[in-house]
Every structure is written in structure tokens, then in C-alpha cells.
Design a protein around this motif. Structure first.
Motif, PDB file in Angstrom:
ATOM      1  N   VAL A   1      -5.515   0.263  -4.491  1.00 29.16           N
ATOM      2  CA  VAL A   1      -4.655   1.125  -3.682  1.00 29.16           C
ATOM      3  C   VAL A   1      -5.348   2.460  -3.431  1.00 29.16           C
ATOM      4  O   VAL A   1      -5.934   3.036  -4.345  1.00 29.16           O
ATOM      5  CB  VAL A   1      -3.307   1.399  -4.407  1.00 29.16           C
ATOM      6  N   GLY A   2      -5.287   2.965  -2.200  1.00 27.74           N
ATOM      7  CA  GLY A   2      -5.694   4.330  -1.899  1.00 27.74           C
ATOM      8  C   GLY A   2      -7.145   4.652  -2.216  1.00 27.74           C
ATOM      9  O   GLY A   2      -8.036   3.807  -2.156  1.00 27.74           O
ATOM     10  N   LYS A   3      -7.379   5.906  -2.587  1.00 25.04           N
ATOM     11  CA  LYS A   3      -8.720   6.363  -2.911  1.00 25.04           C
ATOM     12  C   LYS A   3      -9.254   5.604  -4.121  1.00 25.04           C
ATOM     13  O   LYS A   3      -8.564   5.456  -5.126  1.00 25.04           O
ATOM     14  CB  LYS A   3      -8.712   7.863  -3.200  1.00 25.04           C
ATOM     15  N   GLY A   4     -10.473   5.104  -4.005  1.00 19.64           N
ATOM     16  CA  GLY A   4     -11.044   4.303  -5.084  1.00 19.64           C
ATOM     17  C   GLY A   4     -10.843   2.815  -4.893  1.00 19.64           C
ATOM     18  O   GLY A   4     -11.321   2.006  -5.699  1.00 19.64           O
ATOM     19  N   GLY A   5     -10.100   2.444  -3.830  1.00 18.67           N
ATOM     20  CA  GLY A   5      -9.895   1.029  -3.552  1.00 18.67           C
ATOM     21  C   GLY A   5     -11.213   0.322  -3.267  1.00 18.67           C
ATOM     22  O   GLY A   5     -12.179   0.926  -2.789  1.00 18.67           O
TER      23      GLY A   5
END
Length: 331
Positions: free
Chosen positions: A89-93
Motif C-alpha cells: 500500500v502507498g509509499k514503499g509499495g
């Protein structure tokens, strides 16, 4: 005398269809049903796919302070969008096979309004962009560069979403470029959240970075209203996780809400939705699907294909992690 007045007002006294023994069974308590005697709904409440405790804690904080279900689900899933250790999910996905982190999200409110973004890059909180689409455009879905440009116009900041950890794993994957969806491993999971506020109003949100190492341009069920998420304020809501292609084929979340409209409990509705997928897939042993639902009373249910799926719940009794029943049983 009270009974005669009741029968006269309702027209039952003139029909002749009620037997004397049946009439004799009526009492003052039978007639004078008070609001206090009706079971009260379990509200406020927030639930989400998987054991994302920080997400339901944030949603509960909003609800407990009198906030709306819409604010609760947005702020709840934003916790996971911002967590670089959550690589779904989101940043770091995890990126697609070309190294692009592309995000999908949708949100739906009590009035049936909804917003969605698909294939969004460089923006850490797609759920908030989806809400802007819902509230500030005449559209439901914005995609790709158009969605990204819209986000910048609304004040969202450009960010590099590919962290060193996800980049390192992607480069390692490229050595063989073998594509597979490993059951209950974080390469295809999602956070879907459902909430009911103090007014009894529902809302839902769903956000994901999609399948790891997917084909460039792939979009799953998470941002698709009716597939990854559906809310009907008169009935309840549902959300999904797992291999989105299979959820899209059955319009899974909409199906669950419609089954609840017909009188099924959230649990039975989730079970039926999974059974529909099983019936159409002889290879169901190769992928995971999990459904989560809540009805207007605040009753919840979940079901999945393989053991391992669970959901986090937060209500007035506290927070809990709830293992889901599954079609394939524990060995």
C-alpha cells in the motif's frame, strides 16, 4: 379496550383472519413496543482487512471523537499508505515489472457518492486524491497522468514512492522474472476499511499498490466500485482483498451487499461470494481471495479461500484481530 383500538386502527379487526386464541395471546407488552426494546446497532465501529491495528486505531480515534465514517476510513487507511514497511500500500509499495510504483484507491460515502484513482504515480496518498475526485469533480474515476496532474492541482506533493527496500527486492526478482501470486504473502494484498459513525452512517475506503511485478498498466479490483468496495447506507458495506481479477469477475463487494439486502448475514454473504468464485475456478488452490462485510446493525463477517486471512475491528468494546473462516480448511 387498548386491543380493540389497535385492531381497529390497523384494520385487523374487520378481516376476520385472526383466530380467537391468537387474539387472546396479545398483551399490553405485545402492543406497546418501545424504541428501547429494539436491539441497538453496534456503533460506532471500524473494521479493515488484515490485522492493520494502527489503521483501525486511527479510524476509531476519529469515530470516538464524533467524526464521520468518511473521515474515519480515509484517515485510517492513510496510516498504511504512509507506512513504508507495508509493501502492499502507498509509499514503499512493490513496483510493477518495469520498476514503477503505481497506486489504486477508491472511497464511497453514505449517499452513494464515490471517487477513484487508478495507475496513480508519485503521490503517497491515493485515497485522499480519490476523495477529491468524488467531492470536487463531476467524475468517478481518474487515471494515470490525468489523475496525477489533478493531484498536483489540488496541492498534493510529488514523491518518489520506490523505497530502497522495494527497489532491492525488485532487482532481485528481475534475475528470474518469475511471476506468481503466493498465497497470503504480501505481493497482492490491500487494505479495505468499512466504518459506521455515531449517526449510523456508513463509508468505505480501499487502497493498494497492486500486485508486485505486475504488467505495466495493470489495475485490479481495489479502485473499482462494486468490485473492491461497495457501500449502501440502507444495507451495509463490503470490501475485498487478494487476486483482484477474480473479484472483478463476480463484482464481489456489490454481490455481498445485495445478498445482505436479501436478508443474509454479513458472514453468510461473504461465504456465498467466495463460493461463487470457487465454482468458476478449478485452480482456486493457486490464489487467495478474502471478503469483509458489515451490515447496518454493525454486525460483521468475513470469509476467504485459504486459511490465513483476518480482519481488525475496533468498537466500544476495544480492538481485536479476527481470523476468518475459509473454504479450504486448516490441515
Amino acid at each position: 379496550m387498548q386491543r380493540r383500538k389497535f385492531l381497529k386502527k390497523t384494520g385487523l379487526g374487520a378481516t376476520g383472519i385472526l383466530s380467537v386464541p391468537f387474539l387472546a395471546s396479545w398483551t399490553e407488552d405485545t402492543i406497546n413496543v418501545t424504541p428501547e426494546s429494539i436491539e441497538k446497532p453496534i456503533i460506532p465501529i471500524a473494521i479493515c482487512t488484515w490485522n492493520f491495528k494502527n489503521a483501525t486505531a486511527k479510524a476509531w480515534e476519529v469515530l470516538n471523537n464524533g467524526g464521520t465514517s468518511l473521515d474515519a476510513v480515509e484517515q485510517g487507511v492513510m496510516v498504511e499508505e504512509a507506512d513504508v514497511n507495508n509493501q502492499t500500500v502507498g509509499k514503499g509499495g512493490r513496483p510493477d515489472r518495469d520498476g514503477n510504483v503505481t497506486l489504486d484507491a477508491c472511497i464511497m460515502d453514505k449517499d452513494g457518492n464515490c471517487g477513484s484513482v487508478v495507475y496513480l504515480q508519485n503521490i503517497a496518498h491515493p485515497i485522499s486524491v480519490a476523495r477529491k475526485v468524488m467531492e470536487e469533480t463531476p467524475h468517478v474515476i481518474l487515471a494515470g497522468k490525468g489523475a496525477e496532474q489533478f493531484a498536483y492541482e489540488k496541492g498534493f506533493q510529488k514523491e518518489n514512492l520506490l523505497t530502497e527496500q522495494s527497489k532491492k527486492e525488485w532487482l532481485k526478482w528481475k534475475e528470474e522474472s518469475k511471476y506468481e501470486t503466493i498465497i497470503n504473502i504480501e505481493n497482492h494484498d490491500t487494505i479495505g476499511m468499512l466504518a459506521i459513525d455515531k449517526n449510523g452512517d456508513l463509508a468505505g475506503a480501499c487502497t493498494t499498490s497492486g500486485m508486485a511485478y505486475k504488467v505495466n498498466g495493470r489495475v485490479g479490483d481495489s479502485p473499482i466500485i462494486g468490485a473492491g468496495l461497495f457501500i449502501d447506507n440502507e444495507v451495509g458495506g463490503a470490501t475485498a482483498t487478494g487476486v483482484g481479477e477474480e473479484v472483478i469477475k463476480t463484482v464481489g463487494s456489490f454481490l455481498i451487499v445485495e445478498l445482505m439486502r436479501q436478508g443474509k448475514s454479513p458472514q453468510k454473504a461473504c461465504e456465498e461470494a467466495v463460493n461463487r468464485i470457487i465454482a468458476k475456478n478449478k485452480n482456486h488452490d493457486t490464489f487467495q481471495i478474502g471478503f469483509l462485510a458489515i451490515n447496518k446493525k454493525g454486525e460483521t463477517g468475513s470469509y476467504c479461500i485459504h486459511p490465513g486471512f483476518s480482519y481488525s475491528k475496533y468498537d466500544g468494546t476495544g480492538q481485536s484481530n479476527n481470523p476468518s473462516g475459509s473454504f479450504v480448511k486448516e490441515k
